[in-house]
Scaffold this active site. Sequence first.
Site, PDB file in Angstrom:
ATOM      1  CG  ASP A 117      -2.035   0.911   1.207  1.00 19.85           C
ATOM      2  OD1 ASP A 117      -2.654   0.712   0.124  1.00 19.85           O
ATOM      3  OD2 ASP A 117      -2.026   1.765   1.877  1.00 19.85           O
ATOM      4  N   GLY A 118       1.925   1.179   0.827  1.00 20.59           N
ATOM      5  CA  GLY A 118       2.815   2.457   1.023  1.00 20.59           C
ATOM      6  C   GLY A 118       3.680   2.809  -0.398  1.00 20.59           C
ATOM      7  CB  ILE A 140       3.719 -11.669   4.320  1.00 20.32           C
ATOM      8  CG1 ILE A 140       3.749 -10.574   5.391  1.00 20.32           C
ATOM      9  CG2 ILE A 140       4.947 -12.151   3.505  1.00 20.32           C
ATOM     10  CD1 ILE A 140       4.222 -11.010   6.580  1.00 20.32           C
ATOM     11  CG  ASP A 141       0.624  -7.626   6.095  1.00 20.77           C
ATOM     12  OD1 ASP A 141       1.300  -8.661   6.592  1.00 20.77           O
ATOM     13  OD2 ASP A 141       0.988  -6.333   6.044  1.00 20.77           O
ATOM     14  CG  MET A 183       4.319 -10.104  11.157  1.00 20.09           C
ATOM     15  SD  MET A 183       5.645  -9.936  10.047  1.00 20.09           S
ATOM     16  CE  MET A 183       6.745  -9.200  11.117  1.00 20.09           C
ATOM     17  N   GLY A 184       0.544  -9.486   9.798  1.00 23.34           N
ATOM     18  CA  GLY A 184      -0.877  -9.195   8.953  1.00 23.34           C
ATOM     19  C   GLY A 184      -1.372  -7.660   9.453  1.00 23.34           C
ATOM     20  NE  ARG A 280       6.676 -21.860  29.016  1.00 23.25           N
ATOM     21  CZ  ARG A 280       6.204 -21.768  30.289  1.00 23.25           C
ATOM     22  NH1 ARG A 280       4.918 -21.327  30.893  1.00 23.25           N
ATOM     23  NH2 ARG A 280       6.646 -22.786  31.208  1.00 23.25           N
ATOM     24  CD  GLN A 288       4.405 -14.303  10.550  1.00 17.64           C
ATOM     25  OE1 GLN A 288       3.287 -14.420  10.343  1.00 17.64           O
ATOM     26  NE2 GLN A 288       4.942 -13.584  11.452  1.00 17.64           N
ATOM     27  NE  ARG A 289       9.220  -8.494   5.769  1.00 21.30           N
ATOM     28  CZ  ARG A 289       9.351  -7.408   6.713  1.00 21.30           C
ATOM     29  NH1 ARG A 289       8.171  -7.005   7.502  1.00 21.30           N
ATOM     30  NH2 ARG A 289      10.354  -6.665   6.579  1.00 21.30           N
TER      31      ARG A 289
HETATM   32  O1  F6P Z   1       3.678  -5.493   5.916  1.00 23.72           O
HETATM   33  C1  F6P Z   1       4.354  -6.471   6.194  1.00 23.72           C
HETATM   34  C2  F6P Z   1       4.845  -6.731   7.604  1.00 23.72           C
HETATM   35  O2  F6P Z   1       5.636  -7.751   7.855  1.00 23.72           O
HETATM   36  C3  F6P Z   1       3.433  -6.767   8.574  1.00 23.72           C
HETATM   37  O3  F6P Z   1       3.020  -8.134   8.509  1.00 23.72           O
HETATM   38  C4  F6P Z   1       4.377  -5.984   9.923  1.00 23.72           C
HETATM   39  O4  F6P Z   1       3.417  -5.498  10.652  1.00 23.72           O
HETATM   40  C5  F6P Z   1       5.375  -5.318   9.568  1.00 23.72           C
HETATM   41  O5  F6P Z   1       5.420  -5.294   8.022  1.00 23.72           O
HETATM   42  C6  F6P Z   1       6.460  -5.222  10.135  1.00 23.72           C
HETATM   43  O6  F6P Z   1       7.359  -4.074   9.740  1.00 23.72           O
HETATM   44  P1  F6P Z   1       9.187  -4.201  10.018  1.00 23.72           P
HETATM   45  O7  F6P Z   1       9.835  -5.037   9.025  1.00 23.72           O
HETATM   46  O8  F6P Z   1       9.476  -2.663   9.755  1.00 23.72           O
HETATM   47  O9  F6P Z   1       9.174  -4.597  11.365  1.00 23.72           O
END
Ligand code: F6P
Length: 363
Positions: A117-118, A140-141, A183-184, A280, A288-289
């Site tokens: 989006d950005g 990923i979101d 995340m998300g 826990r 996740q990335r």
């Molecule tokens: O938009 C992708 C994302 O991984 C989100 O799920 C998460 O909130 C954010 O980016 C984390 O950003 P950064 O890499 O700046 O910690």
Amino acid sequence: MGNKKIGVMTGGGDCPGLNAVIRAVVKTAIRKYDYEVVGFRDGYRGLVKNDYMPLTERNVSGILDRGGTILGSSNRDNPFKFLIEKNGQFEERDMSERVIENISIHEIDAMVFIGGDGTLTSARDFYNMGVNAVGVPKTIDNDLSYTETTFGFATAVDTATDAIDKLHSTAESHHRVMILEVMGRSAGWIALHAGIAGGADVILIPEIPYKLDNVVKSLQRRKNLGKSFSIVVVAEGAKPEGGDIVVSKIVENSPDPVRLGGIGNKVGSDIETIMGIETRVTVLGHLQRGGRTNAADRVLSTRYGVAAVDLVHAEKFGQMVCLKGSEISSVSIADAVGTIKNVDVDGELIRTAKSVGIEFGAE
Ligand code: F6P
């Protein structure tokens, strides 16, 4: 058209499939259209600083499966509010004209902006300033409007599902409640998909503010049925009814400065306090990335990369490639940005999850 030159950049948080898109853009541009390709490094930073590299078939060889981006990325640099250091102080400056200058120095005919989006909001603004922009939806979101799926989402869901699978065995051995925070941002797609795929007992997502009481009741019900453990998947943007999101930090100058994180710990300690069951918390975070891009994302990324260059060739600028049903299509970038695509709380996916007994904490 004559021999064109295409610029390409990857902006925002990285995600699996970026390299596969770059590879497809470069191969299609060179093989199908005999274009040249220039890559700008580190998102908009490279466009502001003229930090670039020529992209050839050789550069993109062997990157199809690799996570990350060979171009680098940044989710802090907004070209319209770029931070410049002056005498040890930072000041915000609009560097958009510099970006346009750098694009014309390279005699670039069209820019492929790969981002969420950005990044795409700025791409829309550059298009309005006369740049021949084409967008590719990354995150990923999976929260971009007007596309069924963004690339990177499927791999992130695989990673989160694998984590749930691993938590199951240790939860069972120790008779614990295991919380997995995923995340998300303000969308619950990763939590919902991974939660269903991993057989979670409770899924908490931003679209459905939860009542702790309901979460506790459902865990108690499981206990009464003789189930000695439970798995709770919490999206980082989840919040209790009438309560707030948990912010982990504010990143100045980022197009979206709020970084979420910490709700998993809150849910975990609330459950432990109320139920007295050992709990826990695992925060999956940036795992996740990363990692190998899965097959579905490699295919989608390749389709998007090819389609982006086809759009350039057809001179359909201001468009973002997208997935409509199962077909690759395109939509105006202006339409695609600004409105987040959230989980439909009455949709089929939520109903499916509820049918198999997954609790969302709402009623
Ligand atoms: O938009 C992708 C994302 O991984 C989100 O799920 C998460 O909130 C954010 O980016 C984390 O950003 P950064 O890499 O700046 O910690």
